[in-house]
Design an enzyme around this catalytic site. Structure first.
Site, mmCIF file in Angstrom:
data_model
loop_
_atom_site.group_PDB
_atom_site.id
_atom_site.type_symbol
_atom_site.label_atom_id
_atom_site.label_comp_id
_atom_site.label_asym_id
_atom_site.label_seq_id
_atom_site.Cartn_x
_atom_site.Cartn_y
_atom_site.Cartn_z
ATOM 1 N N GLU A 33 0.605 -1.548 -0.034
ATOM 2 C CA GLU A 33 -0.339 -0.304 -0.339
ATOM 3 C C GLU A 33 1.444 1.856 0.025
ATOM 4 O OE1 GLU A 33 -2.725 1.162 -1.094
ATOM 5 O OE2 GLU A 33 -3.629 -1.680 -0.473
ATOM 6 N N GLN A 38 0.383 7.268 -4.666
ATOM 7 C CA GLN A 38 1.229 8.050 -5.845
ATOM 8 C C GLN A 38 1.626 7.044 -6.773
ATOM 9 O OE1 GLN A 38 -0.052 10.875 -5.113
ATOM 10 N NE2 GLN A 38 -0.656 11.048 -3.298
ATOM 11 N N GLY A 77 10.289 8.100 -5.896
ATOM 12 C CA GLY A 77 9.541 8.883 -5.670
ATOM 13 C C GLY A 77 9.363 9.041 -4.920
ATOM 14 N N TYR A 116 -6.782 6.650 3.491
ATOM 15 C CA TYR A 116 -6.831 5.446 2.964
ATOM 16 C C TYR A 116 -6.029 4.556 3.107
ATOM 17 C CZ TYR A 116 -5.506 2.220 -0.403
ATOM 18 O OH TYR A 116 -5.304 1.452 -1.598
ATOM 19 N N ASP A 134 -9.589 5.981 -2.149
ATOM 20 C CA ASP A 134 -8.436 6.460 -2.734
ATOM 21 C C ASP A 134 -8.921 7.596 -4.237
ATOM 22 O OD1 ASP A 134 -9.335 4.738 -4.751
ATOM 23 O OD2 ASP A 134 -7.584 3.900 -4.911
ATOM 24 N N CYS A 188 -14.062 2.560 -14.671
ATOM 25 C CA CYS A 188 -14.693 3.444 -14.496
ATOM 26 C C CYS A 188 -13.089 4.816 -14.964
ATOM 27 C CB CYS A 188 -15.334 3.961 -13.088
ATOM 28 S SG CYS A 188 -15.845 5.640 -13.296
ATOM 29 N N CYS A 198 -19.971 -1.806 -18.814
ATOM 30 C CA CYS A 198 -20.231 -1.126 -17.586
ATOM 31 C C CYS A 198 -21.317 -1.626 -17.017
ATOM 32 C CB CYS A 198 -19.934 0.358 -17.128
ATOM 33 S SG CYS A 198 -20.646 0.598 -14.961
ATOM 34 N N CYS A 204 -25.603 4.650 -13.637
ATOM 35 C CA CYS A 204 -25.402 6.091 -13.836
ATOM 36 C C CYS A 204 -25.638 7.621 -13.700
ATOM 37 C CB CYS A 204 -24.226 5.609 -13.755
ATOM 38 S SG CYS A 204 -21.984 6.710 -14.372
#
Length: 349
Positions: A33, A38, A77, A116, A134, A188, A198, A204
């Site tokens: 995780e 990012q 990073g 998160y 997230d 999505c 979908c 939706c």
DNA sequence: ATCCCGGTCT
DNA sequence: AGACCGGGAT
């Protein structure tokens, strides 16, 4: 079937087989995780394997040197993630005797674990009923429910967290969370979502109203640019040389003075050596600063403006936008506020 | 070349 | 609210 159940059904059929999904070990999940914060799955995957091989448990991680961690993290990073992991591993080794916590309330206290990640680890490792929110979940919820509240505003974060909590499948939170994120990542998607296949398209809101490409709404942070304007006062009798500005920058089509923009405030000596200055005014300029540096605030720019008077300039390579204006006609020109202030101080307008 | 994306910390 | 980073899209 409700919206969340549909997505779980979709997930069971379409999920990728990712290595960290085949474990309930909190340490391994934590590793994955944090690496995936990012970071795209494809980029993080090799790092996950390398870290797990070198540090198969929290004890070995805690025993590592920071330099080793950073070396292994190289290229990924956001290096504070690696440094925070080491702090957390050492703390877990000390206070939990190497047993990685798997409850939200313990996890959230640890360095590098925010809402998160605490929800992710606790739901995956211990099936604790905490909904992850997230970037994927924001997008799925915003579109399906047609929510225009910005996802990066304080109020928006609360709204989406509450919505995610309401729809969390309390019987199988881990599976539900995985499904929501995978659905956002694979179907999505931010660009070119696969609405044609979908399973929840009929319900939706974004699809119904053609707002799929608009949602989620995100406040764009207006970055304020700093600019340094060095204006030159060039007079000839009762006239002053003015500059008619172009269309593309601030103060479009208004009048200011001949100007050199620099990347920082330079001492006058330095400024006069700049190639742009030399090419226009030559080497032997008799110049003096006749104003302090004025700070002028615009919505997206912070201007640092000063005025430099040139006393003896026989031959100036003049620009096609430069015009001689009688001082008495200055008040009739459209002048930006700061330019008017500079001229007012000089000419007592 | 520049923009956009994304969790946590401060 | 801004800093931290690198990769992918435009």
């Amino acid at each position: 079937m409700n919206f969340a159940d549909e997505i779980v059904q979709w997930y069971l059929i379409n999920k990728r087989d990712l290595p960290w999904r085949n474990t309930t070990d909190a340490y391994t999940i934590w590793l994955s995780e944090v690496i995936l914060q990012q970071t795209r799955v494809e980029q993080g995957m090799p790092y996950f394997y390398r870290f797990l091989e070198k540090y198969p448990d929290v004890s070995s991680f805690a025993a590592a040197h920071e330099d080793e961690i950073l070396k292994l993290w190289q290229g990924l990073g956001y290096y504070s993630r690696g440094r925070n992991m080491l702090k957390t591993a050492r703390l877990v080794q000390e206070t939990y005797s190497g047993r990685f916590p798997d409850s939200y309330n313990e996890l959230i206290k640890l360095k590098g674990i925010g809402e998160y990640t605490a929800a992710a680890i606790s739901s995956f490792a211990a099936n604790e009923a905490k909904a992850v929110v997230d970037g994927n979940v924001y997008r799925v919820l915003a579109r399906y429910f047609g929510i225009y509240e910005p996802i990066n505003s304080t109020q928006g974060k609360k709204t989406f967290q509450k919505l995610a909590d309401d729809f969390l499948n309390k019987k199988m939170p881990g599976l539900h969370n995985q499904a929501m994120m995978e659905f956002g990542a694979m179907l999505c998607k931010p660009k070119n979502p696969a609405c044609n296949v979908c399973p929840v398209r009929p319900g939706c809101e974004a699809f119904k109203t053609g707002a799929v490409a608009t949602l989620p709404v995100k406040l764009k942070t207006v970055k304020i640019r700093e600019r340094f304007f060095n204006y030159f006062l060039i007079t000839d009798g009762d006239t002053v040389l003015m500059n008619k500005r172009g269309e593309n920058d601030i103060w479009a089509n208004m009048f200011d003075l001949p100007m050199i923009e620099t990347g920082s405030i330079l001492p006058l000596e330095e400024l006069l050596k700049q190639p742009e200055v030399l090419s226009v005014f030559g080497k032997k300029i008799d110049a003096a600063e006749v104003s302090p540096v004025h700070k002028h605030i615009l919505t997206h720019q912070r201007l640092f403006v000063r005025l430099i008077q040139i006393h003896n300039q026989p031959e100036i390579k003049t620009d096609k936008n430069w015009v001689k204006i009688d001082v008495q006609n200055l008040p009739g020109l459209a002048l930006p506020k700061i330019i008017f202030i500079l001229l007012k101080n000089i000419f007592n307008l």
